[in-house]
Design a protein around this motif. Structure first.
Motif, PDB file in Angstrom:
ATOM      1  N   TYR A 206       0.842  -1.207   0.000  1.00 45.20           N
ATOM      2  CA  TYR A 206       0.000   0.000   0.000  1.00 45.20           C
ATOM      3  C   TYR A 206       0.876   1.256   0.000  1.00 45.20           C
ATOM      4  CZ  TYR A 206      -3.625   3.296   1.555  1.00 45.20           C
ATOM      5  OH  TYR A 206      -4.498   4.369   1.672  1.00 45.20           O
ATOM      6  N   LEU A 207       1.886   1.299   0.862  1.00 44.50           N
ATOM      7  CA  LEU A 207       2.755   2.475   0.938  1.00 44.50           C
ATOM      8  C   LEU A 207       3.564   2.663  -0.340  1.00 44.50           C
ATOM      9  CD1 LEU A 207       4.067   2.203   4.609  1.00 44.50           C
ATOM     10  CD2 LEU A 207       2.291   3.727   3.723  1.00 44.50           C
ATOM     11  N   GLU A 208       3.828   1.571  -1.029  1.00 47.63           N
ATOM     12  CA  GLU A 208       4.559   1.651  -2.288  1.00 47.63           C
ATOM     13  C   GLU A 208       3.669   2.154  -3.419  1.00 47.63           C
ATOM     14  OE1 GLU A 208       7.329  -1.229  -5.134  1.00 47.63           O
ATOM     15  OE2 GLU A 208       5.980  -2.120  -3.663  1.00 47.63           O
ATOM     16  N   VAL A 228      13.933  -0.047  10.992  1.00 48.35           N
ATOM     17  CA  VAL A 228      12.917   0.097  12.039  1.00 48.35           C
ATOM     18  C   VAL A 228      11.557   0.524  11.495  1.00 48.35           C
ATOM     19  CG1 VAL A 228      12.306   1.077  14.292  1.00 48.35           C
ATOM     20  CG2 VAL A 228      14.706   0.622  13.737  1.00 48.35           C
ATOM     21  N   SER A 229      11.494   1.558  10.663  1.00 48.70           N
ATOM     22  CA  SER A 229      10.195   1.996  10.157  1.00 48.70           C
ATOM     23  C   SER A 229      10.328   2.514   8.730  1.00 48.70           C
ATOM     24  CB  SER A 229       9.590   3.081  11.055  1.00 48.70           C
ATOM     25  OG  SER A 229      10.341   4.285  11.009  1.00 48.70           O
ATOM     26  N   LEU A 230       9.216   2.384   7.986  1.00 50.66           N
ATOM     27  CA  LEU A 230       9.148   2.889   6.618  1.00 50.66           C
ATOM     28  C   LEU A 230       7.882   3.725   6.468  1.00 50.66           C
ATOM     29  CD1 LEU A 230      10.097  -0.304   4.537  1.00 50.66           C
ATOM     30  CD2 LEU A 230      11.611   1.576   5.225  1.00 50.66           C
ATOM     31  N   GLY A 231       7.964   4.747   5.614  1.00 51.16           N
ATOM     32  CA  GLY A 231       6.806   5.591   5.344  1.00 51.16           C
ATOM     33  C   GLY A 231       6.365   5.470   3.903  1.00 51.16           C
ATOM     34  N   HIS A 232       5.604   6.423   3.437  1.00 50.39           N
ATOM     35  CA  HIS A 232       5.124   6.420   2.062  1.00 50.39           C
ATOM     36  C   HIS A 232       6.296   6.389   1.082  1.00 50.39           C
ATOM     37  CE1 HIS A 232       1.448   7.866   4.084  1.00 50.39           C
ATOM     38  NE2 HIS A 232       0.834   7.231   3.103  1.00 50.39           N
ATOM     39  N   GLY A 233       6.096   5.631   0.002  1.00 55.24           N
ATOM     40  CA  GLY A 233       7.181   5.447  -0.943  1.00 55.24           C
ATOM     41  C   GLY A 233       8.273   4.539  -0.419  1.00 55.24           C
ATOM     42  N   LEU A 234       8.009   3.875   0.733  1.00 55.27           N
ATOM     43  CA  LEU A 234       8.963   2.984   1.402  1.00 55.27           C
ATOM     44  C   LEU A 234      10.240   3.717   1.790  1.00 55.27           C
ATOM     45  CD1 LEU A 234       8.463  -0.337  -0.602  1.00 55.27           C
ATOM     46  CD2 LEU A 234       7.281   0.462   1.450  1.00 55.27           C
ATOM     47  N   ARG A 235      10.098   5.008   2.114  1.00 52.40           N
ATOM     48  CA  ARG A 235      11.232   5.780   2.619  1.00 52.40           C
ATOM     49  C   ARG A 235      11.470   5.439   4.089  1.00 52.40           C
ATOM     50  NH1 ARG A 235       8.162   9.570  -0.232  1.00 52.40           N
ATOM     51  NH2 ARG A 235       7.248  10.286   1.716  1.00 52.40           N
TER      52      ARG A 235
END
Length: 315
Positions: A206-208, A228-235
């Motif tokens: 979904y974030l990708e 540890v954590s990833l955000g939108h665009g898998l950043r």
């Protein structure tokens, strides 16, 4: 830039031990690190390496019995997010503790990321986060129910205690990469729930795929590696782990007075004894001096390495 591949596949492995040595050898031989779990029900894990290394390991896995249809999700990392390569034998590739659950028999209906927002916005849909409490704390979908479970084993008991809340609702479930939902949706079908859905590819897909401006995701997604954590665009996100309790921490958390690097954070301050804290401080001192492990940790890793070499020889 390194490739990080998250994968799982449910398929019968009559003798997982026979697969362990060759799989570890191909991964280590290509400089790939991470963890892969083998069980009678299949394979699960996350690995990182060069493009050629990841391709070699994936080709090996796809050649295993029943794994030709293996799917995986890729992201990137600037530095190696794993310390070593581990191929472990387990009873389950994701532990639910429900022997009658069989994802190869039936699962909930898959919902593509592009269609997920419409589903979970419907008034007759209850959205349930199947992940553990520390994962939910740093990010989840707007309006999702948090079961507050400490481990996936707790989910069946939580559902049975709360099932009445969801009478007449369609159930939409999600998790990091999809594997927990394979089991949780099969479990709900077995409990008599008729309309069960789950997010195909999990939060990571979904974030990708979904643009941030269209997203219903709030926060970051916890991942089980050094990123540890990833955000939108898998950043990569801003979180680090507390090395005492392994919970994710924000920069603000680390500025709190309860935080001591390698020893405590505000969430675990009362969870360990003074003796534990002294041991954590010594471990941190060793890390600060460039030593990788305390003596007990080092012995455990040496024993694991010996077992891996025995697996290589027996293969």
């Amino acid at each position: 830039m390194l490739i990080v591949a998250a994968l799982y596949h449910f398929t019968p492995f009559p003798d997982p031990r026979a697969l362990q040595g060759p799989l570890a050898r191909i991964a280590c031989g290509h400089g790939v690190r991470g963890t892969l779990l083998l069980a009678p029900e299949g394979i699960n894990g996350t690995i990182a390496g060069t493009r050629d290394g990841i391709d070699a390991v994936l080709a090996h896995i796809r050649a295993l019995p029943g794994c030709a249809g293996l799917a995986w999700k890729e992201s990137t990392a600037e530095t190696m997010p794993f310390g070593r390569m581990k191929v472990r034998l387990k009873r389950e590739i994701v532990t639910m503790g429900q022997p009658d659950v069989d994802p190869t028999a039936a699962v909930g209906r898959y919902v593509a990321p592009a269609d997920w927002n419409a589903l979970i916005s419907a008034p007759d849909v209850a959205v349930i986060d199947t992940r553990n409490d520390y994962e939910v704390q740093i990010g989840t979908f707007a309006g999702a129910v948090d079961p507050g479970t400490r481990s996936f084993r707790d989910f069946p008991a939580w559902w049975r205690a709360n099932a009445e809340r969801f009478q007449g609702k369609r159930i939409a479930m999600f998790c990091t990469g999809g594997i927990r939902c394979e089991k949780s949706t099969n479990f709900l079908l077995g409990e008599g729930v008729a309309d069960v859905f789950h997010l195909q590819g999990g939060i990571l897909k979904y974030l990708e795929d979904v643009p941030e401006e269209d997203s219903l995701w709030q926060g970051e997604c916890f991942v089980f590696d050094k990123r540890v954590s990833l955000g939108h665009g898998l950043r990569q996100g801003p979180h680090v782990l507390c090395h005492a309790c392994r919970r994710p921490l924000t920069p603000e958390d680390r500025s709190r007075p309860e935080y001591e690097d390698g020893v405590s954070c505000h969430r675990c301050l009362g969870e360990y004894s003074d003796a534990d804290r002294a041991r954590f401080r010594e471990r941190q001192r060793q890390a600060d001096r460039g030593e990788c492990f305390s003596q007990p940790d080092q012995a455990a890793h040496q024993a694991e390495d010996r077992n891996m070499m025995l697996a290589f020889k027996s293969s």
